[in-house]
Write a protein that holds these residues in place. Structure first.
Motif, PDB file in Angstrom:
ATOM      1  N   VAL A 126      -9.275   2.910  22.636  1.00  0.00           N
ATOM      2  CA  VAL A 126     -10.486   2.122  22.855  1.00  0.00           C
ATOM      3  C   VAL A 126     -11.534   3.053  23.463  1.00  0.00           C
ATOM      4  O   VAL A 126     -11.240   3.783  24.417  1.00  0.00           O
ATOM      5  CB  VAL A 126     -10.244   0.922  23.797  1.00  0.00           C
ATOM      6  CG1 VAL A 126     -11.548   0.163  24.056  1.00  0.00           C
ATOM      7  CG2 VAL A 126      -9.182  -0.007  23.251  1.00  0.00           C
ATOM      8  N   PHE A 127     -12.744   2.997  22.918  1.00  0.00           N
ATOM      9  CA  PHE A 127     -13.853   3.777  23.461  1.00  0.00           C
ATOM     10  C   PHE A 127     -15.012   2.830  23.725  1.00  0.00           C
ATOM     11  O   PHE A 127     -15.490   2.155  22.811  1.00  0.00           O
ATOM     12  CB  PHE A 127     -14.275   4.878  22.479  1.00  0.00           C
ATOM     13  CG  PHE A 127     -15.295   5.810  23.051  1.00  0.00           C
ATOM     14  CD1 PHE A 127     -14.963   6.688  24.076  1.00  0.00           C
ATOM     15  CD2 PHE A 127     -16.589   5.822  22.575  1.00  0.00           C
ATOM     16  CE1 PHE A 127     -15.898   7.556  24.610  1.00  0.00           C
ATOM     17  CE2 PHE A 127     -17.533   6.687  23.100  1.00  0.00           C
ATOM     18  CZ  PHE A 127     -17.189   7.556  24.122  1.00  0.00           C
ATOM     19  N   ILE A 128     -15.438   2.745  24.983  1.00  0.00           N
ATOM     20  CA  ILE A 128     -16.543   1.880  25.398  1.00  0.00           C
ATOM     21  C   ILE A 128     -17.729   2.792  25.674  1.00  0.00           C
ATOM     22  O   ILE A 128     -17.685   3.614  26.585  1.00  0.00           O
ATOM     23  CB  ILE A 128     -16.170   1.075  26.661  1.00  0.00           C
ATOM     24  CG1 ILE A 128     -14.870   0.304  26.422  1.00  0.00           C
ATOM     25  CG2 ILE A 128     -17.325   0.151  27.056  1.00  0.00           C
ATOM     26  CD1 ILE A 128     -14.198  -0.174  27.692  1.00  0.00           C
ATOM     27  N   ASP A 129     -18.767   2.646  24.880  1.00  0.00           N
ATOM     28  CA  ASP A 129     -19.901   3.565  24.951  1.00  0.00           C
ATOM     29  C   ASP A 129     -21.104   2.919  25.624  1.00  0.00           C
ATOM     30  O   ASP A 129     -21.855   2.175  25.006  1.00  0.00           O
ATOM     31  CB  ASP A 129     -20.269   4.053  23.547  1.00  0.00           C
ATOM     32  CG  ASP A 129     -21.086   5.322  23.585  1.00  0.00           C
ATOM     33  OD1 ASP A 129     -21.565   5.707  24.672  1.00  0.00           O
ATOM     34  OD2 ASP A 129     -21.253   5.942  22.526  1.00  0.00           O
ATOM     35  N   ASN A 130     -21.296   3.212  26.904  1.00  0.00           N
ATOM     36  CA  ASN A 130     -22.442   2.718  27.662  1.00  0.00           C
ATOM     37  C   ASN A 130     -23.467   3.826  27.902  1.00  0.00           C
ATOM     38  O   ASN A 130     -24.241   3.755  28.851  1.00  0.00           O
ATOM     39  CB  ASN A 130     -21.995   2.148  29.010  1.00  0.00           C
ATOM     40  CG  ASN A 130     -21.298   0.814  28.869  1.00  0.00           C
ATOM     41  OD1 ASN A 130     -21.437   0.131  27.861  1.00  0.00           O
ATOM     42  ND2 ASN A 130     -20.532   0.434  29.869  1.00  0.00           N
ATOM     43  N   ASP A 131     -23.438   4.854  27.071  1.00  0.00           N
ATOM     44  CA  ASP A 131     -24.364   5.977  27.207  1.00  0.00           C
ATOM     45  C   ASP A 131     -25.452   5.859  26.134  1.00  0.00           C
ATOM     46  O   ASP A 131     -25.216   6.152  24.961  1.00  0.00           O
ATOM     47  CB  ASP A 131     -23.625   7.303  27.062  1.00  0.00           C
ATOM     48  CG  ASP A 131     -24.493   8.500  27.409  1.00  0.00           C
ATOM     49  OD1 ASP A 131     -25.738   8.363  27.392  1.00  0.00           O
ATOM     50  OD2 ASP A 131     -23.935   9.572  27.679  1.00  0.00           O
TER      51      ASP A 131
END
Length: 121
Positions: free
Chosen positions: A86-91
């Motif tokens: 899982v990759f959560i991208d908040n950038d």
């Protein structure tokens, strides 16, 4: 093609690796991990499985089923019914809300796919 991708290969070295081609982030998440990306940093939130467990879910010399889910800023990959990354991208400097989907083969040898489905969420 360039941009984010989930990797998998016939030798099961990189299943679920989240990689960004043409980006300074490169390998953004390793197989078996849940990673949160925020401006200027990435954090490992949890380990889903170690290499031995990932290997036990892989079918050598047979078809493997991969499910990729990209909803909002969260990308997930399942292999043969098991969550592997899982990759959560908040950038905001890197996150892309849309793009192309493709299959890429970087190694020589036989590569087979079947039963590919797409569904807009």
């Amino acid at each position: 093609m360039a941009g984010p991708q989930f990797d998998f290969d016939a030798n099961n070295r990189y299943p679920g690796q989240y990689y960004e081609q043409s980006s300074s982030r490169g390998i953004a998440a390793s197989p078996g991990a849940i990673v949160l990306a925020e401006p200027g940093q990435r954090r490992l939130l949890s380990t889903i499985a170690d290499k031995a467990t990932l290997d036990s879910w892989f079918k050598k010399d047979d078809y493997n089923q991969f499910l990729l889910i990209a909803k909002g800023n969260v990308s997930s990959m399942l292999m043969n019914g098991h969550l592997i990354s899982v990759f959560i991208d908040n950038d905001p400097a890197y996150f892309r809300p849309s793009g192309k989907i493709g299959l890429e083969v970087e190694a020589t040898g036989a590569y087979y796919t079947r039963n590919i489905w797409l569904k807009r969420l």
